[in-house]
Design an enzyme around this catalytic site. Structure first.
Site, short mmCIF file in Angstrom:
data_model
loop_
_atom_site.label_atom_id
_atom_site.label_comp_id
_atom_site.label_asym_id
_atom_site.label_seq_id
_atom_site.Cartn_x
_atom_site.Cartn_y
_atom_site.Cartn_z
N SER A 195 0.83 -1.19 0.00
CA SER A 195 0.00 0.00 0.00
C SER A 195 0.87 1.26 0.00
O SER A 195 1.83 1.36 -0.78
CB SER A 195 -0.96 -0.05 1.20
OG SER A 195 -1.92 0.97 1.14
N ASP A 255 -7.81 -3.63 -7.48
CA ASP A 255 -7.34 -2.82 -6.35
C ASP A 255 -7.30 -1.35 -6.78
O ASP A 255 -6.60 -1.00 -7.73
CB ASP A 255 -5.94 -3.31 -5.95
CG ASP A 255 -5.32 -2.54 -4.80
OD1 ASP A 255 -5.91 -1.53 -4.36
OD2 ASP A 255 -4.24 -2.95 -4.34
#
Length: 349
Positions: A174, A228
């Protein structure tokens, strides 16, 4: 600091000394495939990415440990903390550890604990960076690296001195992937050879930065998962580009973790929209599942709650966004990116 407005995007792109198409074409000519070793490494290093969520305050000499079966191989290898670090201003955290089994030194960075806040409140400011001429980097990612760079760099140097034959790897999930990219680039410049493994990383900076990192010596493994939404940000239209290549887990997304090597699609180019970058939707489960639950060892997991304590009016307004409104906003960025690439390609033909 560069404040990038939508009106300045075309000017910024045209003024760039290295065009999107020139860079993408050069990268597209490289033959990149996924070996069984690569695939095994993808599944291994995400364990370090997950472990950063619960080892960023571990004392030197402690073993890397994870609850929720977050890093079983890392634990069984006997990975030991050299140093951990957290940034009080930016919230970044991570560790440097040695793995005696794999003979490696790993510097790993955690992502945001509240990913919804980040998606909702993301700004597109860029700062100048010193890595290469014309380099621009997201100000938030640069601030995070700056806050812990001295501690991380010193820990890597200490580990290398004690283990001169060990390989060095920079890892992050991330937002931690963005910091891992900056850490890797800066450590390489400082004389530390290393590989970079990131999972669900956002775009870190401009074309010049992406080209510089992608062409440094050492492996560059940027893994994305299905739809994502995080790797689609910040948008191309605001002058952001990805490192290349991208290794896309091209499955159904959600909480799927049983990917095979045949599911991995390789896409080259700093502005490619052929893999994750061209997808739509708000699949947060895909962001939290890269071969495993990436937040398994984070107390309470990674939050998807709305932001309630904004100090700035602009943030507060964005914080009231529903999931449907947020998804619409993110999808609009993708559509604008597609139109921008299409228009820019037509002008170049």
């Amino acid at each position: 600091m560069r404040l990038l407005s939508l009106l300045s995007v075309v000017t910024l792109a045209v003024a760039s000394p290295l065009s999107v198409e020139e860079y993408a074409k050069a990268l597209d000519e490289r033959a990149v495939s996924v070996s069984t070793t690569d695939f095994g490494n993808f599944k291994f290093y995400i364990q370090h990415g997950a472990a950063a969520y619960c080892n960023s305050e571990a004392p030197a000499g402690a073993k890397v440990t994870c609850s929720g079966n977050g890093c079983p191989t890392v634990q069984s290898n006997g990975a030991t903390i050299v140093a951990s670090f957290t940034g009080s201003k930016t919230g970044i955290g991570g560790y440097v550890a040695t793995d005696p089994t794999r003979k490696e030194i790993v510097v790993s960075f955690r992502g945001s604990i509240n990913i919804r806040n980040w998606l909702t409140n993301l700004d597109f400011d860029q700062d100048d960076c010193s890595l290469t001429s014309g380099c621009g980097v997201h100000s938030g990612f640069q601030n995070a690296w700056n806050e812990i760079s001295a501690a991380a760099t010193a820990a890597v140097a200490k580990a290398r001195k004690a283990n001169p034959s060990f390989k060095v790897v920079s890892v992050g999930h991330s937002l931690g992937g963005a910091v891992a990219t900056l850490a890797g680039a800066n450590l390489r410049v400082g004389g530390t050879p290393l590989d970079i493994y990131t999972y669900g990383s956002p775009r870190v900076g401009n074309t010049q930065l992406a080209a510089f990192v992608s062409n440094q010596a050492g492996g560059e493994f940027r893994v994305t998962n299905a739809k994502d939404p995080v790797p689609r940000l910040p948008p191309l239209i605001f002058g952001y580009r990805h490192t290349s290549p991208e290794y896309w887990l091209s499955g159904s997304g959600g909480d799927k973790i049983d990917y095979t090597i045949n599911d991995v699609k390789v896409c080259e180019g700093a502005a490619n929209l052929r893999c994750n970058g061209g997808t739509l939707g708000l699949d947060i489960d895909a962001h939290l599942h890269y071969f495993q639950a990436t937040d398994a060892c984070s107390a309470g997991g990674i939050s998807w709650r709305r932001y309630r304590s904004a100090k700035r009016e602009s943030i507060s307004e964005r914080a009231t966004m529903t999931d449907a409104e947020l998804e619409k906003k993110l999808n609009s960025y993708v559509e604008m990116d597609k139109e921008y690439i299409k228009t820019h390609a037509n002008r170049s033909s």
